[in-house]
Design a protein around this motif. Structure first.
Motif, short mmCIF file in Angstrom:
data_model
loop_
_atom_site.label_atom_id
_atom_site.label_comp_id
_atom_site.label_asym_id
_atom_site.label_seq_id
_atom_site.Cartn_x
_atom_site.Cartn_y
_atom_site.Cartn_z
N ARG A 1 -2.94 -31.85 16.88
CA ARG A 1 -1.69 -32.03 17.63
C ARG A 1 -1.20 -30.71 18.24
NH1 ARG A 1 2.01 -35.56 13.41
NH2 ARG A 1 0.67 -37.44 13.32
N LYS A 2 -1.89 -29.61 17.91
CA LYS A 2 -1.49 -28.28 18.37
C LYS A 2 -0.09 -27.90 17.88
CE LYS A 2 -4.45 -28.37 22.44
NZ LYS A 2 -4.54 -28.20 23.92
N ASP A 3 0.18 -28.29 16.61
CA ASP A 3 1.46 -27.97 15.98
C ASP A 3 1.28 -26.67 15.20
OD1 ASP A 3 3.78 -27.77 14.49
OD2 ASP A 3 3.81 -29.88 13.89
N GLU A 4 1.58 -25.53 15.84
CA GLU A 4 1.32 -24.21 15.25
C GLU A 4 2.14 -23.96 13.99
OE1 GLU A 4 1.67 -21.05 18.01
OE2 GLU A 4 0.20 -21.89 19.43
N LYS A 5 3.41 -24.35 14.02
CA LYS A 5 4.30 -24.08 12.88
C LYS A 5 3.80 -24.81 11.63
CE LYS A 5 9.11 -24.32 11.35
NZ LYS A 5 10.49 -24.72 11.70
N SER A 6 3.49 -26.09 11.76
CA SER A 6 3.00 -26.86 10.62
C SER A 6 1.63 -26.37 10.17
CB SER A 6 2.92 -28.35 10.99
OG SER A 6 4.20 -28.86 11.29
N SER A 7 0.78 -25.97 11.14
CA SER A 7 -0.55 -25.45 10.80
C SER A 7 -0.44 -24.17 10.00
CB SER A 7 -1.35 -25.18 12.08
OG SER A 7 -1.58 -26.38 12.78
N ARG A 8 0.53 -23.31 10.38
CA ARG A 8 0.73 -22.05 9.68
C ARG A 8 1.18 -22.31 8.24
NH1 ARG A 8 4.38 -20.20 12.63
NH2 ARG A 8 3.00 -19.42 14.28
N LEU A 9 2.07 -23.27 8.07
CA LEU A 9 2.55 -23.62 6.72
C LEU A 9 1.41 -24.18 5.87
CD1 LEU A 9 5.99 -25.29 7.59
CD2 LEU A 9 5.63 -23.08 6.46
N ASP A 10 0.55 -24.99 6.50
CA ASP A 10 -0.61 -25.53 5.78
C ASP A 10 -1.54 -24.41 5.32
OD1 ASP A 10 0.22 -28.14 6.07
OD2 ASP A 10 -0.94 -28.50 7.89
N LEU A 11 -1.77 -23.43 6.21
CA LEU A 11 -2.64 -22.30 5.88
C LEU A 11 -2.05 -21.47 4.74
CD1 LEU A 11 -3.82 -21.09 9.40
CD2 LEU A 11 -5.28 -21.94 7.53
N GLU A 12 -0.74 -21.26 4.75
CA GLU A 12 -0.08 -20.50 3.69
C GLU A 12 -0.23 -21.21 2.35
OE1 GLU A 12 3.92 -19.94 4.92
OE2 GLU A 12 3.44 -18.41 6.43
#
Length: 358
Positions: free
Chosen positions: A169-180
């Motif tokens: 979905r190209k959701d950077e904020k959620s992707s960053r939280l998932d990576l953290e």
């Protein structure tokens, strides 16, 4: 020479002259050599009676006469009527004659050999029990580790699916939280595995300067990673340095922590607490390990091999004796201190300054 009194002695005694001819033998000789008196009288010399390989009886008897002092043989193997005896022979000079006394140690040696065999068997049995105890502890740790790792792995697996969806979905904020979250969970797994490796590493660790507070913290962290300290308040006070093996001492404290956790299961304790106080002075370093569990009635038996207060099959009674041996190997001591409630174990170490001066 009147030697009748020698008949009352329970060891074979003979009197020979400088040529080795038998002039007297006491009553027990007939029984020992399995020869009637008439046959003993017919013997020309002691060499016919005592045949010992690599040991000349007559030569040593003559040497005793020459020196004018008793001579004692080494331990000899004497074969009589196809029966092997372990003997020591004494040569005592008496007025141009030699008193020959045979000391039979066959029974004592046989008992000693049996005793040595029993000791070896007991040692082997003890080592098997220790190995069994270690395997049981290892099984418990593996079970705990697998349980603890499965939780972060499950979370990480879910987050990977979530990350794939957010990236799509190209959701950077959620992707960053998932990576953290993924990073945190994998660090948690790494820490659990690292603690496990530290505990199971070879125990041949060199003695060095260690911070005993750090050792205790590592033991507590290991227990925490296995979720063993849930609902237990930990109090750690003080700090000191000693000479020892960090790994071996960590094993000791893990054992003490586990004992406290097991004790809490025995009684309905609302506020479970483990208190560890480190005090140091010029004479000694003292670590008091306390809990507010039900305590032990027969505290004087705690360090006896195989003594355990746990249910059948739950303890081998080797944890504390082995821990005590580890502490003693660093010139310290581990003992139980009586309290009105709960349990208290006192660990004493020589301070670093005193060891350096010694």
């Amino acid at each position: 020479m009147k030697a009748d009194y020698l008949d009352h002695l329970q060891t074979p005694i003979m009197l020979i002259n400088a040529k080795g001819e038998l002039e007297y033998y006491n009553f027990i000789c007939s029984h020992f050599f399995k020869l009637p008196p008439r046959k003993l009288k017919k013997l020309k010399g002691i060499g016919q009676l005592l045949k010992v390989s690599d040991f000349e009886i007559l030569k040593h008897a003559q040497e005793a006469l020459k020196l004018g002092a008793p001579i004692v043989s080494p331990e000899l193997n004497l074969l009589l009527n196809e029966i092997a005896y372990t003997v020591v022979i004494k040569f005592i000079p008496l007025d141009q004659k030699v008193l020959v006394q045979i000391l039979d140690y066959s029974i004592e040696k046989h008992l000693h050999e049996k005793y040595k065999q029993h000791i070896l068997e007991l040692k082997e049995s003890h080592e098997q029990i220790v190995r069994s105890d270690k395997l049981t502890a290892l099984g418990e740790m593996i079970s705990g580790v697998s349980h603890e790792i499965s939780s972060p792995l499950t979370i990480a697996s879910d987050k990977l699916l979530s990350l794939a969806e957010h990236l799509h979905r190209k959701d950077e904020k959620s992707s960053r939280l998932d990576l953290e979250e993924l990073t945190f969970q994998f660090k948690r797994i790494k820490q659990i595995v690292s603690n496990m490796q530290n505990l199971t590493r070879s125990s041949d660790e060199a003695v060095c300067v260690i911070n005993i507070k750090t050792v205790i913290e590592n033991a507590l962290n290991f227990a925490q990673d296995l979720n063993l300290l849930s609902g237990i308040t930990i109090e750690l006070k003080g700090e000191s340095y000693i000479l020892g093996s960090a790994l071996k001492l960590q094993q000791v404290f893990i054992n003490l922590i586990k004992n406290s956790i097991d004790a809490f299961k025995e009684g309905a304790i609302k506020e479970k607490r483990i208190s560890i106080h480190i005090e140091s002075c010029t004479e000694q370093v003292v670590v008091n390990f306390m809990d507010n569990g039900p305590g032990v009635d027969e505290s004087e038996k705690l360090f006896e091999m195989f003594y355990t207060t746990k249910k059948l099959g739950e303890g081998t009674g080797l944890g504390l004796p082995i821990s005590q041996k580890i502490i003693e190997s660093f010139h310290g001591s581990l003992s139980s201190v009586k309290k009105e409630s709960g349990a208290c174990l006192e660990l004493n170490f020589q301070p670093l300054i005193k060891k350096v001066l010694l």
